[in-house]
Design a protein around this motif. Structure first.
Motif, PDB file in Angstrom:
ATOM      1  N   LEU A   1      14.442 -18.184 100.274  1.00  0.00           N
ATOM      2  CA  LEU A   1      14.151 -16.800  99.987  1.00  0.00           C
ATOM      3  C   LEU A   1      15.380 -16.008  99.570  1.00  0.00           C
ATOM      4  O   LEU A   1      15.245 -14.868  99.145  1.00  0.00           O
ATOM      5  N   LEU A   2      16.528 -16.590  99.690  1.00  0.00           N
ATOM      6  CA  LEU A   2      17.742 -15.875  99.337  1.00  0.00           C
ATOM      7  C   LEU A   2      18.185 -16.156  97.904  1.00  0.00           C
ATOM      8  O   LEU A   2      19.268 -15.771  97.518  1.00  0.00           O
ATOM      9  N   VAL A   6      13.898 -15.626  93.029  1.00  0.00           N
ATOM     10  CA  VAL A   6      12.656 -15.295  93.721  1.00  0.00           C
ATOM     11  C   VAL A   6      12.430 -13.787  93.637  1.00  0.00           C
ATOM     12  O   VAL A   6      13.310 -12.994  93.968  1.00  0.00           O
ATOM     13  N   GLU A   7      11.252 -13.404  93.159  1.00  0.00           N
ATOM     14  CA  GLU A   7      10.930 -11.986  93.010  1.00  0.00           C
ATOM     15  C   GLU A   7      10.721 -11.333  94.369  1.00  0.00           C
ATOM     16  O   GLU A   7      10.275 -11.977  95.324  1.00  0.00           O
ATOM     17  N   ASN A   8      11.001 -10.027  94.445  1.00  0.00           N
ATOM     18  CA  ASN A   8      10.788  -9.272  95.684  1.00  0.00           C
ATOM     19  C   ASN A   8       9.343  -9.361  96.157  1.00  0.00           C
ATOM     20  O   ASN A   8       9.081  -9.387  97.348  1.00  0.00           O
ATOM     21  N   LYS A   9       8.410  -9.402  95.212  1.00  0.00           N
ATOM     22  CA  LYS A   9       6.995  -9.492  95.559  1.00  0.00           C
ATOM     23  C   LYS A   9       6.716 -10.752  96.386  1.00  0.00           C
ATOM     24  O   LYS A   9       6.014 -10.699  97.395  1.00  0.00           O
ATOM     25  N   VAL A  10       7.285 -11.870  95.972  1.00  0.00           N
ATOM     26  CA  VAL A  10       7.082 -13.139  96.671  1.00  0.00           C
ATOM     27  C   VAL A  10       7.748 -13.092  98.046  1.00  0.00           C
ATOM     28  O   VAL A  10       7.176 -13.552  99.036  1.00  0.00           O
ATOM     29  N   SER A  14       5.832 -13.331 101.692  1.00  0.00           N
ATOM     30  CA  SER A  14       6.167 -14.325 102.715  1.00  0.00           C
ATOM     31  C   SER A  14       6.446 -13.650 104.059  1.00  0.00           C
ATOM     32  O   SER A  14       6.035 -14.163 105.107  1.00  0.00           O
ATOM     33  N   HIS A  15       7.096 -12.500 104.036  1.00  0.00           N
ATOM     34  CA  HIS A  15       7.330 -11.773 105.287  1.00  0.00           C
ATOM     35  C   HIS A  15       6.018 -11.241 105.862  1.00  0.00           C
ATOM     36  O   HIS A  15       5.825 -11.238 107.075  1.00  0.00           O
ATOM     37  N   LYS A  40       9.541  -2.634 103.786  1.00  0.00           N
ATOM     38  CA  LYS A  40      10.750  -2.111 103.139  1.00  0.00           C
ATOM     39  C   LYS A  40      10.955  -2.699 101.746  1.00  0.00           C
ATOM     40  O   LYS A  40      11.584  -2.074 100.900  1.00  0.00           O
ATOM     41  N   LEU A  41      10.420  -3.886 101.520  1.00  0.00           N
ATOM     42  CA  LEU A  41      10.599  -4.555 100.233  1.00  0.00           C
ATOM     43  C   LEU A  41       9.612  -4.082  99.171  1.00  0.00           C
ATOM     44  O   LEU A  41       9.864  -4.244  97.981  1.00  0.00           O
ATOM     45  N   THR A  42       8.490  -3.534  99.598  1.00  0.00           N
ATOM     46  CA  THR A  42       7.472  -3.145  98.630  1.00  0.00           C
ATOM     47  C   THR A  42       6.805  -1.839  99.023  1.00  0.00           C
ATOM     48  O   THR A  42       6.602  -1.578 100.193  1.00  0.00           O
ATOM     49  N   GLY A  43       6.496  -1.048  98.037  1.00  0.00           N
ATOM     50  CA  GLY A  43       5.824   0.222  98.288  1.00  0.00           C
ATOM     51  C   GLY A  43       4.379   0.191  97.838  1.00  0.00           C
ATOM     52  O   GLY A  43       3.744   1.216  97.696  1.00  0.00           O
ATOM     53  N   ASN A  44       3.864  -1.006  97.606  1.00  0.00           N
ATOM     54  CA  ASN A  44       2.498  -1.118  97.128  1.00  0.00           C
ATOM     55  C   ASN A  44       1.507  -1.280  98.283  1.00  0.00           C
ATOM     56  O   ASN A  44       1.827  -1.005  99.438  1.00  0.00           O
ATOM     57  N   GLU A  45       0.321  -1.724  97.955  1.00  0.00           N
ATOM     58  CA  GLU A  45      -0.732  -1.882  98.957  1.00  0.00           C
ATOM     59  C   GLU A  45      -0.320  -2.853 100.065  1.00  0.00           C
ATOM     60  O   GLU A  45      -0.651  -2.639 101.233  1.00  0.00           O
ATOM     61  N   LEU A  46       0.407  -3.886  99.722  1.00  0.00           N
ATOM     62  CA  LEU A  46       0.861  -4.850 100.728  1.00  0.00           C
ATOM     63  C   LEU A  46       1.795  -4.180 101.731  1.00  0.00           C
ATOM     64  O   LEU A  46       1.692  -4.415 102.936  1.00  0.00           O
ATOM     65  N   GLY A  47       2.676  -3.326 101.245  1.00  0.00           N
ATOM     66  CA  GLY A  47       3.576  -2.596 102.139  1.00  0.00           C
ATOM     67  C   GLY A  47       2.818  -1.673 103.063  1.00  0.00           C
ATOM     68  O   GLY A  47       3.138  -1.559 104.245  1.00  0.00           O
TER      69      GLY A  47
END
Length: 82
Positions: A1-2, A6-10, A14-15, A40-47
């Protein structure tokens, strides 16, 4: 993951999966950490869903005020998307 490839979305997904898994197993501290990282990684529906699940974990832990704050944050995140 580092990896830079790898895209932030992926990474966020995974988190999220790790957080949900830990939550189902009753490992609430790990769940909170994973879900927090996802949100913190995404501001979308998943976040927003990650924040909602954090609120649930906090509620189960009887941290009611913190839980209420997370619910508000998840609603705000969803409202921003519209």
């Amino acid at each position: 993951l580092l990896s830079d490839k790898v895209e932030n979305k992926v990474i966020a997904e995974s988190h999220f999966i790790g957080g949900k898994s830990a939550m189902e197993l009753g490992n609430f501290e790990i769940a909170l950490s994973e879900l927090d990282t996802c949100s913190k990684l995404t501001g979308n529906e998943l976040g927003a869903e990650a924040k909602y699940n954090k609120a649930y974990v906090l509620f189960v832990q009887q941290a009611y005020k913190e839980s209420e704050k997370e619910v508000s944050r998840s609603q705000y995140s969803l409202a921003r998307q519209d």
